[in-house]
Design a protein around this motif. Structure first.
Motif, PDB file in Angstrom:
ATOM      1  N   ASP A   1       0.839  -1.201   0.000  1.00 37.07           N
ATOM      2  CA  ASP A   1       0.000   0.000   0.000  1.00 37.07           C
ATOM      3  C   ASP A   1       0.876   1.255   0.000  1.00 37.07           C
ATOM      4  O   ASP A   1       0.475   2.315   0.459  1.00 37.07           O
ATOM      5  CB  ASP A   1      -0.973  -0.002   1.168  1.00 37.07           C
ATOM      6  CG  ASP A   1      -0.296   0.052   2.525  1.00 37.07           C
ATOM      7  OD1 ASP A   1       0.952   0.046   2.590  1.00 37.07           O
ATOM      8  OD2 ASP A   1      -1.018   0.105   3.532  1.00 37.07           O
ATOM      9  N   PHE A   2       2.065   1.154  -0.580  1.00 37.15           N
ATOM     10  CA  PHE A   2       3.005   2.271  -0.635  1.00 37.15           C
ATOM     11  C   PHE A   2       2.375   3.511  -1.282  1.00 37.15           C
ATOM     12  O   PHE A   2       2.693   4.641  -0.949  1.00 37.15           O
ATOM     13  CB  PHE A   2       4.273   1.862  -1.394  1.00 37.15           C
ATOM     14  CG  PHE A   2       5.383   2.860  -1.291  1.00 37.15           C
ATOM     15  CD1 PHE A   2       6.200   2.891  -0.173  1.00 37.15           C
ATOM     16  CD2 PHE A   2       5.614   3.776  -2.308  1.00 37.15           C
ATOM     17  CE1 PHE A   2       7.230   3.815  -0.059  1.00 37.15           C
ATOM     18  CE2 PHE A   2       6.644   4.705  -2.211  1.00 37.15           C
ATOM     19  CZ  PHE A   2       7.450   4.726  -1.081  1.00 37.15           C
TER      20      PHE A   2
ATOM     21  N   LYS B   1      -0.427   4.777  -0.835  1.00 42.13           N
ATOM     22  CA  LYS B   1      -1.348   5.546   0.015  1.00 42.13           C
ATOM     23  C   LYS B   1      -0.799   6.915   0.382  1.00 42.13           C
ATOM     24  O   LYS B   1      -1.543   7.772   0.847  1.00 42.13           O
ATOM     25  CB  LYS B   1      -1.718   4.749   1.266  1.00 42.13           C
ATOM     26  CG  LYS B   1      -2.693   3.632   0.966  1.00 42.13           C
ATOM     27  CD  LYS B   1      -3.196   2.977   2.217  1.00 42.13           C
ATOM     28  CE  LYS B   1      -4.255   1.933   1.852  1.00 42.13           C
ATOM     29  NZ  LYS B   1      -4.803   1.311   3.042  1.00 42.13           N
ATOM     30  N   GLN B   2       0.486   7.140   0.151  1.00 45.22           N
ATOM     31  CA  GLN B   2       1.053   8.460   0.406  1.00 45.22           C
ATOM     32  C   GLN B   2       0.563   9.488  -0.612  1.00 45.22           C
ATOM     33  O   GLN B   2       0.677  10.687  -0.400  1.00 45.22           O
ATOM     34  CB  GLN B   2       2.570   8.396   0.413  1.00 45.22           C
ATOM     35  CG  GLN B   2       3.170   8.019  -0.945  1.00 45.22           C
ATOM     36  CD  GLN B   2       4.657   7.899  -0.901  1.00 45.22           C
ATOM     37  OE1 GLN B   2       5.333   8.820  -0.474  1.00 45.22           O
ATOM     38  NE2 GLN B   2       5.174   6.764  -1.332  1.00 45.22           N
ATOM     39  N   PHE B   3      -0.002   8.999  -1.733  1.00 49.30           N
ATOM     40  CA  PHE B   3      -0.553   9.887  -2.757  1.00 49.30           C
ATOM     41  C   PHE B   3      -2.067   9.894  -2.633  1.00 49.30           C
ATOM     42  O   PHE B   3      -2.714   8.860  -2.743  1.00 49.30           O
ATOM     43  CB  PHE B   3      -0.164   9.406  -4.159  1.00 49.30           C
ATOM     44  CG  PHE B   3       1.314   9.334  -4.376  1.00 49.30           C
ATOM     45  CD1 PHE B   3       2.043  10.487  -4.634  1.00 49.30           C
ATOM     46  CD2 PHE B   3       1.978   8.123  -4.307  1.00 49.30           C
ATOM     47  CE1 PHE B   3       3.410  10.422  -4.827  1.00 49.30           C
ATOM     48  CE2 PHE B   3       3.342   8.042  -4.495  1.00 49.30           C
ATOM     49  CZ  PHE B   3       4.069   9.209  -4.752  1.00 49.30           C
ATOM     50  N   LEU B   4      -2.641  11.054  -2.408  1.00 49.57           N
ATOM     51  CA  LEU B   4      -4.089  11.160  -2.268  1.00 49.57           C
ATOM     52  C   LEU B   4      -4.770  11.410  -3.600  1.00 49.57           C
ATOM     53  O   LEU B   4      -5.938  11.096  -3.776  1.00 49.57           O
ATOM     54  CB  LEU B   4      -4.446  12.256  -1.265  1.00 49.57           C
ATOM     55  CG  LEU B   4      -3.890  12.042   0.141  1.00 49.57           C
ATOM     56  CD1 LEU B   4      -4.250  13.210   1.038  1.00 49.57           C
ATOM     57  CD2 LEU B   4      -4.397  10.732   0.721  1.00 49.57           C
TER      58      LEU B   4
ATOM     59  N   GLN C   1      -3.668   3.176  -5.080  1.00 52.64           N
ATOM     60  CA  GLN C   1      -2.857   3.257  -3.864  1.00 52.64           C
ATOM     61  C   GLN C   1      -2.308   1.910  -3.414  1.00 52.64           C
ATOM     62  O   GLN C   1      -1.422   1.866  -2.572  1.00 52.64           O
ATOM     63  CB  GLN C   1      -3.676   3.882  -2.733  1.00 52.64           C
ATOM     64  CG  GLN C   1      -4.011   5.331  -2.994  1.00 52.64           C
ATOM     65  CD  GLN C   1      -4.923   5.910  -1.938  1.00 52.64           C
ATOM     66  OE1 GLN C   1      -5.621   5.199  -1.226  1.00 52.64           O
ATOM     67  NE2 GLN C   1      -4.923   7.224  -1.826  1.00 52.64           N
ATOM     68  N   THR C   2      -2.838   0.822  -3.940  1.00 52.36           N
ATOM     69  CA  THR C   2      -2.342  -0.515  -3.595  1.00 52.36           C
ATOM     70  C   THR C   2      -1.845  -1.201  -4.855  1.00 52.36           C
ATOM     71  O   THR C   2      -2.238  -0.843  -5.961  1.00 52.36           O
ATOM     72  CB  THR C   2      -3.431  -1.363  -2.922  1.00 52.36           C
ATOM     73  OG1 THR C   2      -4.537  -1.488  -3.810  1.00 52.36           O
ATOM     74  CG2 THR C   2      -3.866  -0.750  -1.609  1.00 52.36           C
TER      75      THR C   2
ATOM     76  N   VAL D   1       4.237   4.367  -8.260  1.00 50.06           N
ATOM     77  CA  VAL D   1       4.218   5.057  -6.968  1.00 50.06           C
ATOM     78  C   VAL D   1       5.531   4.919  -6.197  1.00 50.06           C
ATOM     79  O   VAL D   1       5.718   5.583  -5.192  1.00 50.06           O
ATOM     80  CB  VAL D   1       3.055   4.562  -6.057  1.00 50.06           C
ATOM     81  CG1 VAL D   1       1.715   4.863  -6.689  1.00 50.06           C
ATOM     82  CG2 VAL D   1       3.193   3.084  -5.732  1.00 50.06           C
ATOM     83  N   TYR D   2       6.430   4.086  -6.664  1.00 46.28           N
ATOM     84  CA  TYR D   2       7.644   3.808  -5.900  1.00 46.28           C
ATOM     85  C   TYR D   2       8.899   4.427  -6.521  1.00 46.28           C
ATOM     86  O   TYR D   2       9.627   5.153  -5.871  1.00 46.28           O
ATOM     87  CB  TYR D   2       7.814   2.298  -5.739  1.00 46.28           C
ATOM     88  CG  TYR D   2       8.938   1.919  -4.821  1.00 46.28           C
ATOM     89  CD1 TYR D   2       8.782   1.988  -3.443  1.00 46.28           C
ATOM     90  CD2 TYR D   2      10.161   1.506  -5.325  1.00 46.28           C
ATOM     91  CE1 TYR D   2       9.831   1.653  -2.582  1.00 46.28           C
ATOM     92  CE2 TYR D   2      11.207   1.167  -4.486  1.00 46.28           C
ATOM     93  CZ  TYR D   2      11.037   1.245  -3.115  1.00 46.28           C
ATOM     94  OH  TYR D   2      12.064   0.930  -2.278  1.00 46.28           O
TER      95      TYR D   2
END
Length: 185
Positions: free
Chosen positions: A63-64, A66-69, A83-84, A113-114
């Motif tokens: 779920d890394f 999740k830092q992005f809304l 987000q996942t 996201v990473y």
């Protein structure tokens, strides 16, 4: 260096009318045969599509994101789907149910996201252990970080045969969807 392959979510729909040159495709939730929120929980998106929770033991859930809304190219209400993810340093995948003979569109939805540069995560997608439908996909290179990206893969099933780009393979009530490592950057 380990290169990880990731999948955020995917949808399989039947008899969807879509212009593959466009970024988005409009279809009814009743057309969706299967949808899963990879690495995440059940979610109903703004179009009414029910994404089931990811119960597969294949790959590693994260779920890394999740830092992005908010993610580019997608409504804020649907950002939860990006987000996942599932990732692995090896091939992993899903068994995806079919709804009999017909024309299908596999919709794969991604966002990086990473990693913070192109070439860090590059992967491909294989349908039914035979059809390479995506090669060397680098999401960051295509759209950058925290931006939604979709891939549309049309195929058909007729009399127990999956057909994609002139190739066929045997299929029964489901097919295998695998994600594999691409070129290493």
């Amino acid at each position: 260096m380990d290169t990880f392959i990731s999948l955020w979510q995917f949808v399989i729909g039947t008899l969807i009318v879509c212009d593959f040159a466009l970024v988005s495709c409009e279809f009814s939730p009743k057309d969706v045969v299967y949808a899963v929120n990879c690495g995440g929980d059940y979610f109903k998106d703004s179009h009414g599509i029910n994404y089931q929770s990811d119960e597969s033991s294949s790959g590693i859930a994260s779920d890394f994101g999740k830092q992005f809304l908010v993610f580019g190219r997608v409504s804020q209400s649907d950002s939860v789907l990006y987000q996942t993810e599932k990732y692995d340093s090896d091939t992993f995948g899903y068994d995806v149910p079919l709804d009999g003979d017909g024309d299908y569109v596999l919709v794969l939805k991604f966002s990086e996201v990473y990693f913070n540069s192109p070439g860090a995560k590059v992967f491909g997608v294989l349908l039914n252990d035979r059809h390479r439908v995506i090669s060397d996909l680098d999401i960051y290179e295509k759209v950058g970080k925290a931006v939604a990206h979709e891939e549309y893969i049309p195929f058909s099933v007729q009399n127990g045969k999956m057909n994609f780009n002139g190739e066929s393979s045997t299929v029964y009530d489901s097919f295998r969807l695998d994600f594999f490592e691409g070129r290493i950057g």
